[in-house]
Enzyme design. Structure first.
Site, mmCIF file in Angstrom:
data_model
loop_
_atom_site.group_PDB
_atom_site.id
_atom_site.type_symbol
_atom_site.label_atom_id
_atom_site.label_comp_id
_atom_site.label_asym_id
_atom_site.label_seq_id
_atom_site.Cartn_x
_atom_site.Cartn_y
_atom_site.Cartn_z
ATOM 1 N N THR A 240 24.770 7.178 31.595
ATOM 2 C CA THR A 240 24.876 5.702 32.202
ATOM 3 C C THR A 240 24.034 4.933 31.165
ATOM 4 O O THR A 240 24.357 3.864 30.747
ATOM 5 C CB THR A 240 24.131 5.759 33.406
ATOM 6 O OG1 THR A 240 24.975 6.514 34.416
ATOM 7 C CG2 THR A 240 24.059 4.382 34.124
ATOM 8 N N LEU A 241 22.592 5.264 30.981
ATOM 9 C CA LEU A 241 21.718 4.342 30.048
ATOM 10 C C LEU A 241 22.448 4.088 28.797
ATOM 11 O O LEU A 241 22.567 3.195 28.255
ATOM 12 C CB LEU A 241 20.406 5.139 30.051
ATOM 13 C CG LEU A 241 19.563 5.443 31.242
ATOM 14 C CD1 LEU A 241 18.149 5.618 30.623
ATOM 15 C CD2 LEU A 241 19.668 4.033 32.122
ATOM 16 N N VAL B 68 13.878 4.298 25.753
ATOM 17 C CA VAL B 68 13.846 3.869 27.230
ATOM 18 C C VAL B 68 14.074 5.251 27.896
ATOM 19 O O VAL B 68 14.751 5.130 29.006
ATOM 20 C CB VAL B 68 14.816 2.940 27.327
ATOM 21 C CG1 VAL B 68 14.462 1.570 26.844
ATOM 22 C CG2 VAL B 68 16.089 3.346 26.700
ATOM 23 N N ARG C 49 11.929 9.011 28.432
ATOM 24 C CA ARG C 49 10.726 9.495 28.936
ATOM 25 C C ARG C 49 9.915 9.758 27.806
ATOM 26 O O ARG C 49 10.205 9.986 26.796
ATOM 27 C CB ARG C 49 11.017 10.552 29.821
ATOM 28 C CG ARG C 49 11.662 10.696 31.154
ATOM 29 C CD ARG C 49 10.886 9.628 32.115
ATOM 30 N NE ARG C 49 11.503 9.593 33.484
ATOM 31 C CZ ARG C 49 11.944 8.688 33.809
ATOM 32 N NH1 ARG C 49 12.367 7.538 32.853
ATOM 33 N NH2 ARG C 49 12.630 8.544 34.985
ATOM 34 N N GLU D 86 1.305 7.037 31.394
ATOM 35 C CA GLU D 86 1.285 5.645 32.012
ATOM 36 C C GLU D 86 0.598 5.554 32.943
ATOM 37 O O GLU D 86 0.196 6.270 33.658
ATOM 38 C CB GLU D 86 2.707 5.663 32.168
ATOM 39 C CG GLU D 86 3.854 5.828 31.154
ATOM 40 C CD GLU D 86 5.284 5.526 31.662
ATOM 41 O OE1 GLU D 86 5.448 5.472 32.700
ATOM 42 O OE2 GLU D 86 6.070 5.947 30.701
ATOM 43 N N HIS E 267 7.045 0.114 31.106
ATOM 44 C CA HIS E 267 8.148 0.914 31.908
ATOM 45 C C HIS E 267 8.888 -0.008 32.874
ATOM 46 O O HIS E 267 9.256 0.400 34.057
ATOM 47 C CB HIS E 267 7.618 1.960 32.687
ATOM 48 C CG HIS E 267 8.535 3.301 32.905
ATOM 49 N ND1 HIS E 267 8.056 4.539 33.043
ATOM 50 C CD2 HIS E 267 9.870 3.167 33.242
ATOM 51 C CE1 HIS E 267 9.269 5.222 33.459
ATOM 52 N NE2 HIS E 267 10.100 4.535 33.419
ATOM 53 N N VAL E 268 9.587 -0.882 31.960
ATOM 54 C CA VAL E 268 10.207 -2.041 32.875
ATOM 55 C C VAL E 268 11.593 -2.398 32.457
ATOM 56 O O VAL E 268 12.408 -3.197 33.025
ATOM 57 C CB VAL E 268 9.488 -3.276 32.842
ATOM 58 C CG1 VAL E 268 8.069 -3.134 33.819
ATOM 59 C CG2 VAL E 268 9.307 -3.759 31.460
ATOM 60 N N SER E 269 12.263 -1.275 31.588
ATOM 61 C CA SER E 269 13.477 -1.475 30.935
ATOM 62 C C SER E 269 14.671 -1.703 31.987
ATOM 63 O O SER E 269 15.718 -2.410 31.835
ATOM 64 C CB SER E 269 14.012 -0.541 29.913
ATOM 65 O OG SER E 269 14.017 0.809 30.635
ATOM 66 N N ALA E 270 14.384 -1.053 33.290
ATOM 67 C CA ALA E 270 15.428 -1.125 34.297
ATOM 68 C C ALA E 270 15.151 -2.275 35.586
ATOM 69 O O ALA E 270 15.892 -2.251 36.612
ATOM 70 C CB ALA E 270 15.457 0.258 34.800
#
Length: 308
Positions: free
Chosen positions: A145-146, A224, A226, A255, A274-277
């Protein structure tokens, strides 16, 4: 399985407001409760959570509100007969747009201008620094999906897209699909290498010194996926040596990224937390996925995104 309540664990607050999420879940005909660390669970309980707690294994069904479930002991859920589902499939748009933003920022030098703005400096780039994405090659490692969210947007910008996929099967808008054993060949001619694969035993540490040595000197790494899929010491060494041009990193081995990490100090490294989504509609997206599975349980159908 019969679901009598959905418990919203407070840990979902790491991705969205728990109250908004609980409200969005309330339209599926099952009572919704917000719960804390001391809650116990049993038959008839479903839990929506960001992370694992041992008490969850006593529920009938646990839903992870993110795509990555590597910290969940899948074997324990299987042994207990507790269904475990995740949220893969809802992040293609957000992550895809974020990756395009990273690539455009680096190509068009927006990060350099923002840094200069902070210092009130009118700094012009060297003639050869800015470039366009049109015609550049991007290698997307992981075509789920990504990855496909990145692929489709990169292709729309005129980029040549190659990819790495365990099966090696073809994917729309990807000119060549390599298998993981050909990773170094896949990244060799790419201006951008985008990591979008899950964290598994096979992918942990997959991108290390040999991969950086195979990359072009003007290439950028985008992660993006892990943090542990990259050997961070090797990445720092490659950046120090100028083996690659820079990076855009949303995930890290630890993190939050420790203040002493050298990754903070590179002008050509973008660090995001850790905000790409991230999106203000995330609670609705996840509630729709959970609600779909509530209906499937009632109908006796297989769960969407079941991993245990």
């Amino acid at each position: 399985m019969h679901i009598e309540r959905i418990a919203v664990d407070e840990s979902v607050g790491r991705t969205m407001p728990p109250g908004l999420f609980a409200e969005a879940l309330s339209g599926h005909g099952v009572p919704v409760e917000r719960v804390g660390d001391d809650e116990e669970f049993g038959p008839g309980d479903a839990v929506a959570t960001f992370g694992h707690r041992d008490a969850f294994v006593d529920a009938d069904w646990v839903h992870c509100v993110r795509a990555g479930y590597d910290e969940f002991p899948v074997a324990d859920y299987e042994a207990a007969g507790t269904a475990l589902t995740n949220s893969t499939g809802v992040h293609g748009t957000t992550v895809g747009e974020t990756v395009v933003a990273y690539m455009l920022t680096l190509a068009r030098r927006l990060h350099a201008y923002r840094d200069a703005q902070r210092d009130r400096e009118w700094n012009l780039p060297r003639y050869t620094e800015p470039f366009t994405l049109d015609g550049e090659r991007v290698c997307v490692v992981g075509l789920g999906t990504l990855g496909r969210g990145v692929v489709n947007r990169a292709a729309a910008l005129g980029m040549e897209v190659v990819g790495v996929r365990r099966s090696g099967d073809s994917v729309e808008n990807v000119s060549t699909v390599f298998t993981p054993d050909r990773l170094h060949e896949a990244v060799a001619d790419a201006r951008f290498v985008v990591l979008a694969m899950p964290l598994t035993e096979e992918t942990e540490g997959m991108v290390a010194a040999p991969a950086f040595e195979a990359m072009r000197g003007d290439a950028y790494l985008v992660n993006v996926a892990r943090g542990p899929v990259v050997d961070e010491d090797d990445l720092v060494a490659a950046l120090d040596a100028g083996d690659i041009a820079g990076a855009a990193l949303d995930v890290f081995a630890e993190e939050p990224l420790p203040a002493e990490s050298p990754l903070w100090d590179f002008d050509e490294v973008l660090v995001t937390p850790h905000v790409s989504a991230a999106t203000g509609n995330y609670h609705e997206d996840i509630a729709a996925l959970v609600g779909e599975n509530v209906e499937k349980i009632a109908a006796g159908d297989p769960l969407t995104n079941r991993v245990a």
